[in-house]
Each structure stands twice: as C-alpha cells, then as structure tokens.
Design a protein around this motif. Structure first.
Motif, mmCIF file in Angstrom:
data_model
loop_
_atom_site.group_PDB
_atom_site.id
_atom_site.type_symbol
_atom_site.label_atom_id
_atom_site.label_comp_id
_atom_site.label_asym_id
_atom_site.label_seq_id
_atom_site.Cartn_x
_atom_site.Cartn_y
_atom_site.Cartn_z
ATOM 1 N N ASN A 466 0.855 -1.084 0.000
ATOM 2 C CA ASN A 466 -0.103 -0.042 0.068
ATOM 3 C C ASN A 466 1.027 1.277 -0.010
ATOM 4 O O ASN A 466 1.770 1.501 0.926
ATOM 5 N N VAL A 467 0.708 2.254 -0.995
ATOM 6 C CA VAL A 467 1.510 3.215 -1.328
ATOM 7 C C VAL A 467 0.735 4.433 -0.999
ATOM 8 O O VAL A 467 -0.374 4.698 -1.359
ATOM 9 N N THR A 468 1.010 5.385 0.100
ATOM 10 C CA THR A 468 0.159 6.572 0.281
ATOM 11 C C THR A 468 1.156 7.842 -0.176
ATOM 12 O O THR A 468 2.224 7.958 0.453
ATOM 13 N N LEU A 469 0.776 8.647 -1.090
ATOM 14 C CA LEU A 469 1.187 9.872 -1.514
ATOM 15 C C LEU A 469 0.431 11.051 -0.584
ATOM 16 O O LEU A 469 -0.736 11.248 -0.341
ATOM 17 N N GLN A 470 1.306 11.734 0.210
ATOM 18 C CA GLN A 470 0.880 12.930 0.970
ATOM 19 C C GLN A 470 1.429 14.454 0.657
ATOM 20 O O GLN A 470 2.598 14.457 0.290
ATOM 21 N N ILE A 471 0.636 15.196 0.708
ATOM 22 C CA ILE A 471 0.993 16.471 0.539
ATOM 23 C C ILE A 471 0.950 17.022 2.180
ATOM 24 O O ILE A 471 0.012 16.715 2.801
ATOM 25 N N ILE A 472 2.171 17.710 2.596
ATOM 26 C CA ILE A 472 2.411 17.871 4.111
ATOM 27 C C ILE A 472 2.663 19.429 4.365
ATOM 28 O O ILE A 472 3.303 19.871 3.564
ATOM 29 N N PRO A 473 2.797 19.797 5.486
ATOM 30 C CA PRO A 473 3.377 21.145 5.807
ATOM 31 C C PRO A 473 4.806 20.930 5.710
ATOM 32 O O PRO A 473 5.450 20.122 5.948
ATOM 33 N N ARG A 514 5.267 13.689 0.867
ATOM 34 C CA ARG A 514 5.775 12.544 1.613
ATOM 35 C C ARG A 514 5.022 11.521 0.931
ATOM 36 O O ARG A 514 4.080 11.238 0.729
ATOM 37 N N THR A 515 6.058 10.314 1.100
ATOM 38 C CA THR A 515 5.546 8.890 0.417
ATOM 39 C C THR A 515 5.809 7.895 1.365
ATOM 40 O O THR A 515 6.986 7.663 1.815
#
Length: 558
Positions: A466-473, A514-515
C-alpha cells in the motif's frame, strides 16, 4: 476554496503499473528489424551489453573544466552502477577541452569496468566553414579510433567500427558547395576517416531530408525525440513555435494562455462552469497531452526515411527526464521548457524497450545543468546563472530508475525486483505553474502554460504494498503530523507510476510531500521530502521549473 481545488484535482490521482501490454507495431520499422551483427572476436567491444544494445549518457565536457582524473572515475563508477555503458562526450571549442577528453578516456581504461567513450562533436559551437575546420575534427576523431575504451558499433558487418556522433551540423559545409559535399569529402569519405568509423550524427532536419545524406552517414541520432517538443510554445530550439493544432482546438486557447489555468482558475471567479466541467476539462487536457508523452512518432519518421540500406542504419534514440532553461537576453538567451509531466522519463523508456530498431539509448543528459535534464551529480563548472535553478536540486535519484530501465532495454524484458532492491523515487517542481515570481528579471517561461502542479512517484517493489502519497506542511518534523491531502494506492510488485496534485492552502506559504510504503501495517519505506529540504512555495522570488527529486529504499543507486 483551497480544499475544493484539491478535491477537484484529486480526479487526477492515478496509478499505472508494469508490466505493460505493448501494442502491436508490426507495421512500423521501429519494432521489426533484426538484431545487428556483432564481432564474435572482440569481446571487449560489447561485453557489457545484452542483445547488442547500449545505454549511454550525454556528458557535457564544457562543464568539466575543474575535473580531475578522479572526478571522471567517480562519474564512470556511478554511471556504470546505474546501468549506463558509456559517455557521449559533447566537445566544444574551448582549448582546454581536448585535455578533459583525454582524461575521460584514460579514466575509463583505468576503471577496468569496460566503460566506453565516444565523441559527440558539438557543431553548434565548433567551426565548420572551412576545410581546415574539418581537418581539426579529423585529427580529434583519429586520436581515439584505436583506444580500447572507444565505443564501437556497426550494423551489417562483422567489423565493429568506432562510433562518432554530433550535436547539430546540418549547416556545415567545410568550404564545399553544399552541406552533403562538405561532410562527405572533408569528413566521412576523406582518406583520414573513410571506412574507419560509424558516423551517426544528430542533424536537426526533417526526417524526409535525411535521404540526401546517403553514403555520408551511417544512421541517425534523434535528439529531439526525448521530449514532446511539438507541444512547446514560442521556444528557441523547439520543432514548432506554437501549440499543436490538436491541442489548440481542444483547449480553445492561444499560445500565451495558461492552459491549465483556463480550467482550474474558473473556481471562484464567477464564470459559468461547474466543478464537474472543470474536472472534465482537466481530464481532457491530460488525455490530449498523454498522446505525446513518450511517443515514438518521431522515431518512426526518422526510421522510415530511407538512408541507403536501412537494415544497416544505426539508430540512437534519446530519453530525457526533464527540460527547463532560464537564461536572460544578456546571457545565453534561452528561456523555455519542454513538457515532462506524466512520468515522461518512465514512459519514454517504456516505449523504447520493445523497439527492435533502437540500437542505442542516449540519456540526455549526465551533466547539462543549464537545461536541467542532468541525472548525474551537480559538480564541475556550471554555466553562469544556472545555479539559480540547480542549487539544492539533485537529480541522482533518477539513476535509480535508469538502472531498472537500462537493464530492461538491453535484455528485452523487465527485471524482477528483490527485497533489497525496493525503492521509491519522487519528484515535483518547487512552485505552482501559475505563480508570479517577485524578483525574476528574465520573465515568464514559455511552455509553462501546459504544466501541471503535481507530485510524481515511481515505486519498484518485490511484493504488493500500500503506497500513500501525501501533501504535508513544509515545516513538518514528525511522522505523526496530519497530511493536508493524501491518496492511497494498492500497488503490485514491479514498477508502478503514481501521482497526486500539489497545491498550497491559502493559510500557508509552502508545503512539502511525503511517500509512505506499507506492507501488513509495517512501514517499509518512508520518503519525507520536508526532512530533505524540499518546499513547494506559493510565491517564489524567481521562476524555477526544475525538478526536485528524491529516493528512499535499499535499491536507491545514490
């Protein structure tokens, strides 16, 4: 409003996995030529490749003024570990460059890696108006014809001859009546070189004009095939100075309109457009652009253009991860980009791997910092001004994709990924495409109207995850901080291409990305770009459409 924008852009989150099913291209010469003849008695010529194919990288000698022999050796070792078999040495006019070329050949021999070199004569700089100019080139070429690390490649003959290439040269007459006569009498058929080399230049002419060089050249290097140059607007060096008619008809825009903004900026402007209309428009734009990303149309055109015995013509295809340059009129006067969205580097490789007619893939480039398509480390002497868009923008993470694709190209099949070879490669630009730079003296960047604000990722996995791509501060210093936006994907083993949009909320000045790769609730890889210094800034001081690239996992080359 910002949350709504992210929601609409989320229509564009996607995953694409290998192995891919390639279409049947039996009607195209690109996929149907038999493999070349290789000398069985010269193991040193081809020992490093499979199926008589090579992967090389374009190395700008003009950026190596401070190089030592150790610098060359470091480049060779890194390239070799990334699946690259040699360097095409782009040589210009500086009087110190012959010494660096000599160092490069010597370092290749010292390395004991069977790493190859060949000359790529930069005819956009080297003089070529007189017979004496040609004599100088012949002297340079003959210096390395018998060097043990000279790349040799010939089709249709058991004798493998030294390879020589160019950048440009389609206007060179060497004092003769025509370009063809100049290259023939003063270079390829001159007694100094006749029958002693394989000449595969990159002449910037239409494919149907290559037939005039029959008996002069031994093949074609399609430099511009590395990018969808036909999409580029008003940029020096592109094959077209306007958007393609197909895209213009689709978008209903002129060449100065931000095509992405035409749809995304409708939100909150009072114009008559629903969210679904905006999403539909963006999807249509992406679909239209995707037809050009990684396309082999120009390759087929060059291969279908007859140059004598086509079965014996060597074909070099270009692959490149990026292109952005931003020099002002008081410098090199180059300010444009080529579209590299939608995983251009991956898709171009994937289009070439099944192509039987492609003998050599040339990566553009190892170290051309001025055009932002470097995959090697940032070192040497950068073109003055390019540090503005290269500082902190290391691209060596792309080598972790290069090693995989180079192996696939040479073997003709995609390699498996072991547990200690897993990696994830992530990249993005550093500001929105529609941003206004506060102190840029060069001006806006032609071509940027087609750019998407996105986070791009490629995973290479030994097992599904499971791969999660995130936009983070961008200030995030904890793995427990809540993401601003995210998308999760169930990803199979092998290579997968993923993307989500990136944008800065109204209440922030910047964000990062972040990944996270998880398997059975265990984190196997975690790439936090904020930790690594990446920030996507709402309002930049200067335009910078270069890419920030990162890699995480045991399989990262660097």
């Amino acid at each position: 409003m910002q949350i709504l924008t992210l929601s609409i852009f989320s229509f564009f989150a996607f995953a694409d996995a290998l192995p891919v099913h390639f279409p049947n291209h039996t009607s195209s010469r690109l996929f149907t030529r038999a493999s070349s003849t290789v000398s069985a008695t010269s193991s040193s010529n081809n020992a490093s490749t499979l199926n008589n194919k090579y992967v090389v990288a374009h190395h700008m000698v003009g950026n190596t003024f401070p190089y030592t022999s150790q610098d060359w050796l470091n480049d060779i070792k890194l390239a070799h570990s990334s699946g690259i078999d040699g360097f095409a040495l782009n040589m210009g006019i500086d009087d110190w460059q012959p010494a660096r070329v000599a160092d490069a050949y010597a370092a290749a021999q010292t390395s004991s890696l069977d790493f190859k070199m060949f000359l790529s004569l930069d005819m956009s700089i080297l003089p070529c108006s007189t017979a004496n100019d040609a004599a100088s080139l012949r002297t340079l070429v003959t210096t390395y014809l018998s060097h043990p690390n000279q790349l040799r490649y010939t089709r249709g003959s058991s004798e493998q001859l030294p390879l020589v290439s160019t950048f440009a040269g389609e206007s060179c007459k060497f004092g003769q009546a025509s370009v063809v006569d100049g290259w023939r009498s003063q270079f390829t058929q001159h007694p100094d070189l006749q029958g002693k080399m394989t000449f595969v230049p990159s002449f910037f002419v239409a494919p149907n004009q290559m037939s005039q060089f029959q008996g002069v050249v031994d093949g074609t290097f399609n430099w511009n095939g590395g990018w969808p140059v036909e999409l580029t607007t008003d940029s020096t060096g592109s094959s077209s100075n306007s958007l393609s008619s197909t895209l213009k008809n689709l978008l209903g825009v002129n060449t100065t309109t931000n095509a992405i903004g035409k749809f995304s900026n409708l939100l909150g402007t009072g114009e008559t457009s629903s969210s679904s209309d905006t999403a539909s428009g963006l999807l249509s734009l992406e679909d239209a652009l995707s037809n050009f990303i990684g396309s082999t149309d120009s390759d087929s055109q060059f291969l279908n253009a007859s140059i004598g015995n086509t079965s014996n013509n060597v074909y070099i295809a270009a692959v490149s991860p990026w292109f952005f340059t931003h020099f002002g009129k008081n410098s090199f006067n180059k300010n444009f980009l080529y579209l590299a969205d939608q995983h251009l580097y991956s898709k171009r490789w994937e289009s070439l791997i099944p192509a039987q007619q492609v003998d050599i893939v040339e990566i553009i480039s190892w170290n051309d910092y001025g055009e932002s398509h470097y995959v090697g480390p940032i070192e040497g002497a950068l073109p003055t001004g390019s540090e503005v868009w290269t500082d902190g923008m290391n691209h060596t993470a792309w080598l972790s994709l290069t090693s995989y694709y180079a192996s696939a190209f040479k073997a003709g099949t995609y390699p498996s990924v072991s547990s200690n070879e897993e990696r994830v490669v992530v990249w993005s630009r550093t500001h929105p495409a529609s941003a206004d730079a506060t102190s840029d003296t060069v001006g806006s960047v032609p071509g940027s109207e087609l750019v998407l604000d996105a986070m791009w990722a490629v995973t290479l996995l030994s097992q599904p995850a499971n791969v999660t791509l995130q936009i983070i501060p961008s200030s995030s210093n904890s793995s427990t901080d809540s993401p601003l936006a995210q998308q999760s994907f169930s990803v199979p083993a092998g290579l997968s291409k993923l993307t989500i949009p990136i944008s800065v909320p109204d209440t922030m000045d910047s964000v990062s990305m972040r990944t996270v790769v998880e398997r059975e609730n265990d984190t196997v890889m975690d790439l936090n770009a904020a930790y690594m210094g990446f920030a996507f800034v709402k309002t930049p001081q200067q335009f910078n459409f270069n890419a920030w690239v990162g890699c995480a996992g045991d399989g990262c080359v660097v």
